[in-house]
Design an enzyme around this catalytic site. Structure first.
Site, PDB file in Angstrom:
ATOM      1  N   LYS A 173       0.845  -1.196   0.000  1.00  0.00           N
ATOM      2  CA  LYS A 173       0.000   0.000   0.000  1.00  0.00           C
ATOM      3  C   LYS A 173       0.879   1.244   0.000  1.00  0.00           C
ATOM      4  O   LYS A 173       1.571   1.533   0.967  1.00  0.00           O
ATOM      5  CB  LYS A 173      -0.898   0.048   1.241  1.00  0.00           C
ATOM      6  N   GLU A 248      10.521   1.360   9.953  1.00  0.00           N
ATOM      7  CA  GLU A 248      11.431   2.490   9.696  1.00  0.00           C
ATOM      8  C   GLU A 248      10.637   3.749   9.989  1.00  0.00           C
ATOM      9  O   GLU A 248       9.751   4.112   9.211  1.00  0.00           O
ATOM     10  CB  GLU A 248      11.906   2.466   8.241  1.00  0.00           C
ATOM     11  N   CYS A 282      13.353  11.600   5.855  1.00  0.00           N
ATOM     12  CA  CYS A 282      13.519  11.172   7.250  1.00  0.00           C
ATOM     13  C   CYS A 282      14.960  11.383   7.717  1.00  0.00           C
ATOM     14  O   CYS A 282      15.216  11.447   8.917  1.00  0.00           O
ATOM     15  CB  CYS A 282      13.110   9.720   7.400  1.00  0.00           C
ATOM     16  N   GLU A 384       9.335  15.724  15.530  1.00  0.00           N
ATOM     17  CA  GLU A 384       9.657  15.737  14.103  1.00  0.00           C
ATOM     18  C   GLU A 384       8.739  16.720  13.358  1.00  0.00           C
ATOM     19  O   GLU A 384       7.521  16.655  13.489  1.00  0.00           O
ATOM     20  CB  GLU A 384       9.469  14.332  13.534  1.00  0.00           C
TER      21      GLU A 384
HETATM   22  P1  NDP Z   1       2.371   7.795   8.163  1.00  0.00           P
HETATM   23  O1  NDP Z   1       2.815   7.000   9.321  1.00  0.00           O
HETATM   24  O2  NDP Z   1       1.225   8.698   8.322  1.00  0.00           O
HETATM   25  O3  NDP Z   1       1.988   6.832   6.949  1.00  0.00           O
HETATM   26  C1  NDP Z   1       2.864   5.887   6.374  1.00  0.00           C
HETATM   27  C2  NDP Z   1       2.043   4.834   5.646  1.00  0.00           C
HETATM   28  O4  NDP Z   1       1.297   4.087   6.603  1.00  0.00           O
HETATM   29  C3  NDP Z   1       1.015   5.416   4.677  1.00  0.00           C
HETATM   30  O5  NDP Z   1       0.885   4.552   3.572  1.00  0.00           O
HETATM   31  C4  NDP Z   1      -0.223   5.436   5.533  1.00  0.00           C
HETATM   32  O6  NDP Z   1      -1.393   5.492   4.788  1.00  0.00           O
HETATM   33  C5  NDP Z   1      -0.079   4.118   6.278  1.00  0.00           C
HETATM   34  N1  NDP Z   1      -0.864   3.977   7.490  1.00  0.00           N
HETATM   35  C6  NDP Z   1      -1.431   4.951   8.252  1.00  0.00           C
HETATM   36  N2  NDP Z   1      -2.108   4.396   9.301  1.00  0.00           N
HETATM   37  C7  NDP Z   1      -1.937   3.057   9.204  1.00  0.00           C
HETATM   38  C8  NDP Z   1      -2.357   1.932   9.988  1.00  0.00           C
HETATM   39  N3  NDP Z   1      -3.096   2.078  11.105  1.00  0.00           N
HETATM   40  N4  NDP Z   1      -1.998   0.701   9.606  1.00  0.00           N
HETATM   41  C9  NDP Z   1      -1.224   0.531   8.508  1.00  0.00           C
HETATM   42  N5  NDP Z   1      -0.814   1.535   7.711  1.00  0.00           N
HETATM   43  C10 NDP Z   1      -1.154   2.784   8.058  1.00  0.00           C
HETATM   44  O7  NDP Z   1       3.660   8.538   7.638  1.00  0.00           O
HETATM   45  P2  NDP Z   1       3.721   9.592   6.479  1.00  0.00           P
HETATM   46  O8  NDP Z   1       3.179   9.014   5.217  1.00  0.00           O
HETATM   47  O9  NDP Z   1       3.162  10.860   7.014  1.00  0.00           O
HETATM   48  O10 NDP Z   1       5.294   9.718   6.257  1.00  0.00           O
HETATM   49  C11 NDP Z   1       6.081  10.581   6.981  1.00  0.00           C
HETATM   50  C12 NDP Z   1       6.763   9.840   8.115  1.00  0.00           C
HETATM   51  O11 NDP Z   1       7.534   8.781   7.586  1.00  0.00           O
HETATM   52  C13 NDP Z   1       7.721  10.716   8.878  1.00  0.00           C
HETATM   53  O12 NDP Z   1       7.572  10.491  10.253  1.00  0.00           O
HETATM   54  C14 NDP Z   1       9.080  10.214   8.429  1.00  0.00           C
HETATM   55  O13 NDP Z   1      10.108  10.393   9.339  1.00  0.00           O
HETATM   56  C15 NDP Z   1       8.822   8.772   8.203  1.00  0.00           C
HETATM   57  N6  NDP Z   1       9.815   8.221   7.304  1.00  0.00           N
HETATM   58  C16 NDP Z   1      10.757   7.372   7.809  1.00  0.00           C
HETATM   59  C17 NDP Z   1      11.748   6.865   6.998  1.00  0.00           C
HETATM   60  C18 NDP Z   1      12.753   5.891   7.520  1.00  0.00           C
HETATM   61  O14 NDP Z   1      13.390   5.233   6.709  1.00  0.00           O
HETATM   62  N7  NDP Z   1      12.950   5.752   8.811  1.00  0.00           N
HETATM   63  C19 NDP Z   1      11.849   7.247   5.571  1.00  0.00           C
HETATM   64  C20 NDP Z   1      10.790   8.136   5.153  1.00  0.00           C
HETATM   65  C21 NDP Z   1       9.814   8.602   6.006  1.00  0.00           C
HETATM   66  P3  NDP Z   1      -2.115   6.927   4.516  1.00  0.00           P
HETATM   67  O15 NDP Z   1      -1.126   7.791   3.817  1.00  0.00           O
HETATM   68  O16 NDP Z   1      -3.251   6.558   3.666  1.00  0.00           O
HETATM   69  O17 NDP Z   1      -2.505   7.438   5.874  1.00  0.00           O
END
Ligand code: NDP
Length: 480
Positions: A173, A248, A282, A384
Site C-alpha cells: 500500500k 522504519e 527522514c 519531528e
Molecule cells: P504515516 O505513518 O502517516 O503513513 C505511512 C504509511 O502508513 C502510509 O501509507 C499510511 O497510509 C499508512 N498507514 C497509516 N495508518 C496506518 C495503519 N493504522 N496501519 C497501517 N498503515 C497505516 O507517515 P507519512 O506518510 O506521514 O510519512 C512521513 C513519516 O515517515 C515521517 O515520520 C518520516 O520520518 C517517516 N519516514 C521514515 C523513513 C525511515 O526510513 N525511517 C523514511 C521516510 C519517512 P495513509 O497515507 O493513507 O494514511
C-alpha cells in the site's frame, strides 16, 4: 479525470465498492486524479492472490526470478522521464530532483535486489567429529509493504524489491497522498511479465487498507516506513499475531559541526541536508549543532545561503524547493514555526508561506526556515517537523555535542563534521543513531544496514538485512 486502479492478481481493477478518494497536485492545491478508496475486501482478494502465487514464485529458479525484476528495472529506465514528471506532480518535489534521485534509485533498488538474490549462500557449522549443521533460508510467504509519501516510488521499491527477490509475494500500500507512480509501476510489472498475484497493490487509506493488511492472518511479515505513531499502532496490532516486523520510523537528526570542519563543504551539504525535498526526508538534519567558536560565522553564512534558495513551480528547472505534500502537512509545518516563536526562538529567515503567481497560486509552499535561540528540550527540538525548518544551537565541548545529539526520543541518523578523524570516530561510537555520516550526507551504499534506534524504528533494511527479514532460517543438524 484519471482514475488510478488497484493491481490485484495481475489485473488492474477498480476497488470492490467502487469508492474513490481525491488525489491532489500539491503545487496547485487542486484535485487532478482519483484513487481507489479500497477496504478490507480488496485486501482479502490481494492476500488470496499472493498466497496462490507464492507456490510458483517461491519455487521459481533464481535466475528466472531475477530476470523479471531486472526487466522491471529496464522499464523504469525507459520511462524515467514520465515517472519523474508523475512523481513531481503527485508529491510536489522539484522535477529535477525526481529525475536525478527518485526514479534512478527506484530502478537501482530493483536491480540491486534482483542481483542480490543470485549471491545468497547458506551457512553451515561443523561440530568436529559429531555433527554438521546447515541453515536454510526460505521466503516467509505473503509480505505486507506499507510506504510513505515523501519518496514515493523510491521507498516503495526499496521494500518490495527485497521481498520479491527473496521469493515472497507482496501486498503493498503506497501512501494515499502519492499513489501515482506505484500505479504506473503496476503497469510496468504487467509489461515485464511478473506472474499474476506476485505483487498486489491496494490503494487507499492507512486506517482502512493499511490496517487490514497488518491485521490479515495470512500476511506473515510487515515492512513499514512512516511515522512513529503509526508504527506504534502497527506494532500493537501485529505483536499478538507474532508477525515479523520491520519499522522504519521518524527522526530528529543532529548535524554536528566542529570548528575544524571544511567550512564550504559543511555549508553546501548542510543546505542540502536541511532543505532537500522541502525537508521531507527522514534523514534530513533538522537540529544543527555548531561549536561555539564557529557559531556566528556559520549562522550568518548558512542563513544567507538559505535565503537565496528558490522556492517555486516544481516543474521549472531552476526551482530548488517545491511544494509540501498536502494542505494538512503545510498546516502542521506552519504550526511548528508558530510554536518555535512561542518557545522563544528567533526566526533568522523564512517562516512564512510562499504565495506564487499563476498556476501555482494555491500551492502549499513554505520558505526555507532557520531558527536560533531555542534550548535542546523544547518541543521544536524534540518533535519531528518533516519540513523545510531547521534549528541551530551552539555547543562548547565534544561531550556536550554528544549529549545534545542524543537528547531526543529518536535515533535515526546523524552527521559529524570535523577534520579530526580520531574525534569523528569517537563521537560516532557514542551517538545513539543507526546511521552516521562523517563529512558527508546521504551517501548511500545499498549493501549497508539501514534503520534507526530508539523510537526511530525496529530492525534494519538494506543489503542482506532485508533479504534476511523476508526469509526464515531453519537449522538442520545431521549427526556424523
Ligand atoms: P504515516 O505513518 O502517516 O503513513 C505511512 C504509511 O502508513 C502510509 O501509507 C499510511 O497510509 C499508512 N498507514 C497509516 N495508518 C496506518 C495503519 N493504522 N496501519 C497501517 N498503515 C497505516 O507517515 P507519512 O506518510 O506521514 O510519512 C512521513 C513519516 O515517515 C515521517 O515520520 C518520516 O520520518 C517517516 N519516514 C521514515 C523513513 C525511515 O526510513 N525511517 C523514511 C521516510 C519517512 P495513509 O497515507 O493513507 O494514511
Amino acid at each position: 479525470m484519471q482514475k488510478i486502479l488497484n493491481y490485484v492478481n495481475g489485473q488492474l481493477m477498480p476497488p470492490n465498492k467502487g469508492m474513490y478518494l481525491e488525489n491532489y497536485n500539491p503545487a496547485e492545491g487542486k484535485v487532478y486524479s482519483l484513487l481507489p478508496n479500497s477496504d478490507e475486501s480488496d485486501v482479502a482478494l490481494a492476500v488470496q492472490a499472493g498466497q496462490t502465487a507464492f507456490v510458483e514464485w517461491s519455487a521459481m529458479p533464481l535466475a528466472k526470478r531475477a530476470a523479471i525484476l531486472q526487466k522491471i528495472a529496464d522499464l523504469i529506465d525507459r520511462d524515467a522521464d514520465k515517472l519523474a514528471l508523475a512523481e513531481s506532480i503527485d508529491q510536489g518535489k522539484p522535477l529535477k530532483l525526481a529525475k536525478a534521485v527518485d526514479i534512478p534509485r527506484a530502478s537501482a533498488n530493483m536491480r540491486f535486489y534482483a542481483t542480490a538474490s543470485m549471491h545468497v549462500s547458506s551457512e553451515s557449522h561443523l561440530m568436529e567429529g559429531e555433527a554438521i549443521n546447515y541453515t536454510t533460508r526460505t521466503p516467509i510467504g505473503v509480505a505486507g509493504c506499507i510506504s510513505p509519501w515523501n519518496l514515493p516510488l523510491y521507498l516503495f521499491t526499496w521494500k518490495i524489491a527485497p521481498a520479491l527477490a527473496a521469493g515472497c509475494t507482496v501486498v503493498a500500500k503506497p501512501s494515499e497522498l502519492t499513489p501515482m507512480t506505484a500505479f504506473l509501476f503496476s503497469e510496468l510489472c504487467i509489461e515485464a511479465g511478473l506472474p499474476a498475484g506476485v505483487l498486489n497493490i491496494v490503494h487507499g487509506l492507512g486506517s482502512k487498507v493499511g490496517q487490514a493488511i497488518v491485521e490479515h492472518p495470512a500476511v506473515a511479515a510487515i515492512s513499514f516506513t512512516g511515522g512513529t505513531l503509526t508504527g506504534k499502532t502497527i506494532a500493537a496490532t501485529a505483536a499478538p499475531m507474532f508477525k515479523k516486523l520491520s519499522l522504519e520510523l521518524g527522526g530528529k537528526n543532529p548535524n554536528i559541526i566542529f570548528a575544524d570542519c571544511d567550512f564550504e563543504g559543511v555549508i553546501s551539504t548542510s543546505i542540502q541536508s536541511s532543505f532537500s525535498n522541502q525537508g521531507e526526508i527522514c534523514l534530513c538534519g533538522s537540529r544543527i549543532l555548531v561549536e561555539r567558536s564557529l557559531y556566528d560565522r556559520f549562522v550568518a553564512t548558512f542563513v544567507s545561503r538559505a535565503k537565496a534558495l528558490l522556492v517555486g513551480n516544481p516543474l521549472e528547472e531552476q526551482t530548488q524547493l517545491g511544494a509540501l505534500v498536502s494542505e494538512g502537512h503545510l498546516k502542521k509545518v506552519m504550526s511548528y514555526i508558530d510554536l518555535a516563536k512561542q518557545e522563544g526562538g528567533k526566526v533568522e529567515c523564512g517562516g512564512v508561506q510562499v504565495k506564487l503567481a499563476g498556476r501555482c497560486a494555491d500551492g502549499y509552499f513554505v520558505s526555507p526556515t532557520v531558527i536560533t535561540g531555542l534550548d535542546q528540550q523544547c518541543r521544536t527540538n524534540q518533535e519531528e517537523i518533516f519540513g523545510p525548518v531547521v534549528t541551530i544551537m551552539p555547543f562548547d565541548t565534544e561531550e556536550e555535542a554528544i549529549a545534545f545529539a542524543n537528547a531526543t526520543a529518536y535515533g535515526l541518523s546523524a552527521t559529524i563534521w570535523t577534520e579530526n578523524l580520531k574525534r569523528a570516530h569517537r563521537v560516532a561510537h557514542q551517538l545513539k543513531s543507526g546511521i552516521i555520516w562523517i563529512n558527508c550526507w546521504l551517501l548511500r551504499d545499498l549493501r549497508t544496514p539501514f534503520g534507526g534506534m530508539k523510537q526511530s524504528g525496529v530492525g534494519r533494511e538494506g543489503g542482506w538485512e532485508a533479504m534476511k527479514f523476508f526469509t526464515e532460517a531453519k537449522n538442520v543438524c545431521v549427526k556424523i
